[in-house]
Design an enzyme around this catalytic site. Structure first.
Site, PDB file in Angstrom:
ATOM      1  N   LYS A 285     -17.394  21.241   0.336  1.00  8.54           N
ATOM      2  CA  LYS A 285     -16.168  20.467   0.551  1.00  8.54           C
ATOM      3  C   LYS A 285     -16.321  19.760   1.894  1.00  8.54           C
ATOM      4  O   LYS A 285     -16.158  20.358   2.956  1.00  8.54           O
ATOM      5  CB  LYS A 285     -14.924  21.351   0.574  1.00  8.54           C
ATOM      6  CG  LYS A 285     -13.624  20.527   0.514  1.00  8.54           C
ATOM      7  CD  LYS A 285     -12.448  21.196   1.150  1.00  8.54           C
ATOM      8  CE  LYS A 285     -12.396  21.015   2.634  1.00  8.54           C
ATOM      9  NZ  LYS A 285     -12.245  19.596   3.082  1.00  8.54           N
TER      10      LYS A 285
ATOM     11  N   SER B  94     -12.516  24.254  13.300  1.00  6.60           N
ATOM     12  CA  SER B  94     -11.673  24.833  14.343  1.00  6.60           C
ATOM     13  C   SER B  94     -11.525  26.339  14.167  1.00  6.60           C
ATOM     14  O   SER B  94     -11.620  26.876  13.060  1.00  6.60           O
ATOM     15  CB  SER B  94     -10.286  24.177  14.314  1.00  6.60           C
ATOM     16  OG  SER B  94      -9.557  24.607  13.178  1.00  6.60           O
TER      17      SER B  94
ATOM     18  N   GLU C 223     -18.901  28.829  12.367  1.00 10.59           N
ATOM     19  CA  GLU C 223     -19.237  28.161  13.629  1.00 10.59           C
ATOM     20  C   GLU C 223     -17.971  27.436  14.040  1.00 10.59           C
ATOM     21  O   GLU C 223     -17.618  26.397  13.488  1.00 10.59           O
ATOM     22  CB  GLU C 223     -20.416  27.214  13.435  1.00 10.59           C
ATOM     23  CG  GLU C 223     -20.995  26.715  14.758  1.00 10.59           C
ATOM     24  CD  GLU C 223     -20.558  25.303  15.083  1.00 10.59           C
ATOM     25  OE1 GLU C 223     -19.688  25.156  15.970  1.00 10.59           O
ATOM     26  OE2 GLU C 223     -21.057  24.365  14.456  1.00 10.59           O
TER      27      GLU C 223
ATOM     28  N   SER D  32     -29.635  21.863  20.967  1.00 12.19           N
ATOM     29  CA  SER D  32     -29.760  22.004  19.508  1.00 12.19           C
ATOM     30  C   SER D  32     -31.170  21.711  19.036  1.00 12.19           C
ATOM     31  O   SER D  32     -31.791  20.717  19.431  1.00 12.19           O
ATOM     32  CB  SER D  32     -28.783  21.047  18.810  1.00 12.19           C
ATOM     33  OG  SER D  32     -27.454  21.346  19.158  1.00 12.19           O
TER      34      SER D  32
END
Length: 548
Positions: free
Chosen positions: A228, A298, A319, A511
């Site tokens: 989604k 969030s 996360e 990252s």
């Protein structure tokens, strides 16, 4: 401005234009659709100008379920955050479509789990190859729907593809164990098996990379997925589905029957509007056929999804939000610290979960750092449309995001902070905000304990190492943290004491597909990427073999 860590070695990679075993029918501008008609000329007219020249096959507007493009009863608009222009109308899936996608994924899982690790590895590698082949178009889609500067969008597509490449290799490295027991007539084995259907819910700020980081690991492990995507950026997820299917085209039916392509139902995408997001998220997270939930977003939403998962005890990876401290000690190299601050704070216009949220600068170096930081911002940051050459700061995702930054600036100024540069909305439009630097910031200001997600850099002056660590660790979240120091003993102390999942030492960009990404406290659960990422989609099974 420093370059992202995952861009630094891009030039070393060279790929051919054809792929073994993959016979694509060439067509000007892109791939022939896997199933269903491509959008026709009339439909393409609804896209903003920058998307009009893309391959029609990549501009999908329907959901992708069970290997088919399926419309929904309603649609919702997707807008360019830079101009407000409509990019297109996308299928607005509801609970019925979500449950159908889960069923398709579950049926596919029963087949996909039996595909050998070597075959899964090969198929993920082909998907990676096709992303590289279509990287320019995929980058333009990201810029159009998220506003991200095109150079950064190209970087995200490479980063996104590298996750598929990485997990194509990790698919063949899932090992079990043999354990010696006290009983001579027994052998103990530990097997690692795919967990099942994974519900994958992703954010808008990295609309491609956050999908492949999760989906690459899931498919490598033998799981299937229902994705989604964020309502602001569904086109990237749907384009990945089209690219996913690209290497199935024109293959011999017998090869398809022997799993020479990612089977239907393994990767499913159900876009939906903000209005339907809550009920669709609940539907896929509470469905008994779903065994795993992976979410990036969030902390507030993460807690809701954890509640859904608890009712049926599902595995979760989360996360969530961050409040990353960026600490500059007196021993730091000012130029290096400023370069790191620029990279960490202003990537994607400050809209990343690991962006520095508060800058803690020791008294002895404070004035020199603030002066150099302000100069670097004025010299290197250019606000504009993401498609315009030279733009480093695009729009925020919507006006609500701008209002949040504006509220934090006004709050800080009202409590005594000083605006060094920026401080207000940009004249380009309602979703643009000036890159802003504040000094004389104190801990009672909103910007020090509320994640900003925008181009705001507040600087707090501190005196001692202990004080800086106390301020940094006061947050109830702990995703990333950064600090600059030339003192080896201090580096070890601070790196170990910071309560975060990732630490950048004299580095503002951390990252990398090879390294574990995740946080502690209320910043989430589990890790993504790296050799550890695939474990999130595997179950351990102990087998006791007796009677020997």
């Amino acid at each position: 401005m420093a370059t992202c860590i995952w861009l630094r070695s891009c030039g070393a990679r060279r790929l051919g234009s054809t792929f073994p075993g993959c016979r694509l029918r060439p067509r000007a501008g892109g791939l022939v659709p896997a199933s269903g008609p491509a959008p026709g000329p009339a439909q393409l007219r609804c896209y903003a100008g920058r998307l009009a020249g893309l391959s029609a096959a990549l501009l999908r507007t329907d959901s992708f379920v069970g290997g088919r493009w399926l419309p929904a009863a309603a649609t919702f608009p997707v807008q360019d955050p830079a101009s407000g222009a409509a990019l297109g109308m996308v299928a607005d899936c509801g609970v019925r479509e979500a449950r159908a996608a889960v069923r398709a994924a579950y049926e596919a899982f029963c087949r996909w789990r039996e595909v050998s690790a070597k075959e899964r590895s090969s198929l993920l590698r082909k998907w990676y190859n096709l992303m590289i082949q279509n990287k320019d178009d995929l980058a333009r889609i990201i810029t159009a729907e998220s506003g991200k500067p095109l150079k950064e969008a190209h970087g995200e597509i490479l980063y996104s593809a590298f996750f598929l490449e990485w997990f194509s290799e990790e698919a063949r490295r899932v090992y079990g164990d043999i354990i010696h027991t006290p009983a001579k007539d027994r052998r103990a084995l530990v097997l690692k098996q795919p967990i099942g259907v994974a519900a994958v819910i992703t954010p808008w700020n990295f609309p491609s990379a956050m999908i492949t980081r999760k989906v690459g690991a899931a498919l490598a492990a033998g799981c299937t997925v229902v994705v989604k995507p964020a309502e602001d950026t569904p086109f990237s997820a749907l384009a990945l589905a089209e690219v996913n299917q690209g290497f199935l085209l024109d293959l011999d039916p017998l090869l398809l029957a022997s799993q020479a392509g990612i089977p239907s139902g393994v990767y499913n995408v159900i876009p939906c509007s903000r209005k339907n997001a809550k009920e669709v998220g609940e539907a896929i997270c509470t469905d008994p056929l779903v065994s795993k939930i992976s979410f990036t977003g969030s902390t507030t939403t993460g807690k809701i999804l954890l509640h859904h998962a608890a009712n049926s005890v599902k595995r979760v990876s989360m996360e969530l939000g961050g409040l990353a401290p960026f600490i500059v000690f007196d021993s730091a190299n000012v130029d290096q610290a400023v370069a790191g601050a620029m990279a960490s704070k202003f990537r994607n216009t400050g809209q990343t979960c690991v962006c520095s949220n508060q800058f803690l600068v020791q008294r002895g170096i404070h004035d020199a750092f603030v002066k150099a930081f302000a100069e670097a911002m004025k010299k290197n940051l250019r606000v504009g449309n993401g498609f315009e050459e030279g733009t480093t700061q695009g729009p925020l995702i919507n006006e609500k995001a701008v209002e949040k930054v504006e509220k934090q600036v006004n709050d800080a100024v009202s409590k005594g902070a000083t605006v060094v540069t920026g401080g207000k909305r940009h004249q380009l439009g309602k979703n643009f905000f000036e890159p802003t630097l504040l000094c004389n910031v104190t801990q009672d200001m909103l910007c020090t304990h509320e994640e900003t997600f925008g181009p705001l850099a507040p600087v707090i002056k501190f005196d001692t190492e202990e004080e800086a660590i106390a301020i940094a660790n006061a947050a109830d979240v702990g995703l990333a943290g950064y600090f600059y120091s030339q003192d080896p003993a201090q580096i070890w102390r601070v790196a170990e004491q910071l309560e975060v999942g990732m630490v950048g030492v004299n580095e503002g960009l951390i990252s990398s597909v090879e390294c574990p990404f995740g946080g502690v406290k209320q910043s989430g659960l589990g890790r993504e990427g790296s050799k550890y990422g695939i474990d999130e989609y595997l179950e351990l099974k102990y087998v006791c073999y007796g009677g020997l």
